[in-house]
Write an enzyme that holds these catalytic residues in place. Sequence first.
Site: not given
Length: 346
Positions: A35, A40, A78, A118, A136, A201
Amino acid sequence: MTGAVVQPLLAWYDAGHRDLPWRRTRDPYRIWLSEIMLQQTRVEAVIPYYERFLAACPDVRALAEASEEVYLKLWEGLGYYSRVRNLHRAAQIVCEAYGGQMPADYAALRGLPGIGDYTAGAVASIAFGIPEPAVDGNVLRVIARVTGDERPIDDAKVKRDMRAQAAAVIPADRPGTFNQAMMELGAVVCIPNGVPRCGDCPLMHLCRAFHEQTAGHIPVRAPKKARRVEQRTVLLPRCGGLVGIRKRPDTGLLARMWELPAYEEELTPAALREKLAAAGWQVERLLSLRPAKHIFTHVEWHMTGYYVELASPADRLTWVTPAALRGDYALPSAFRAFLQVIEEEM
């Protein structure tokens, strides 16, 4: 958002979802690591980092005992390096305060460095089955579209309200699956860029944005402030086959990371020669490198680059082989564009 979303969403997720490494475990450390890495960063980019990091630091205690050079090198490329510094500090706290076991408690998780609402919700629900929402950007987008909410989702009050909506419907028997299904829906169907795949969906029949044809402009975001632009002149110093690097200050952007030396201004070759001569550098050759740009969250660097060959090693730099630079020193990706000229050696 009503409880009517739960069953079709879970059935859709159960019928098929992406097979990701962190979805094959209930280990809270591995879920937490994934997580934090996914913040990002795209899933495809995270997977090799995740596997490499676990090979070196397979559990909380191994991370807590890792040196700064080790965990920064594992994170190299990263970006957002405060994430891994917080991971390391949190791992130390878990070892000191919880005997090396991640606490099975939302409030305790929320109190660890680098863990917000989150991430605490994700770890609590997926690893421990605690019915806490994990909201998120993907989940905010799903909720906004399903409810037709045109308020800016980056507003703190709106985020709290949407989290409360998710908390009101999260199933107590499958909270982790529900949270992962919401994230998955936002990632692969109710997508952020491009046209949402409404025909795929499971919540289409419940979605106000679909029925009102407003999905194209929902979610709404407040206008972003323009990033500050900074000019920099970056040097690639070489001497006897070695590369000169230095460590950044202890605070600020890219704190304590290794870097190529640079000036915080754009310099012509003549102006740079003057500065280097004044600093005592014995320049034998100076070559222009291709300019580069690197974007951070609030600032972007516009960089002019120079290859600088020296007669003798300059002071206040650490001189390393290209192989050592690759294997032992964490260099931010902002400087990678200027290393192409020695890639064969690396």
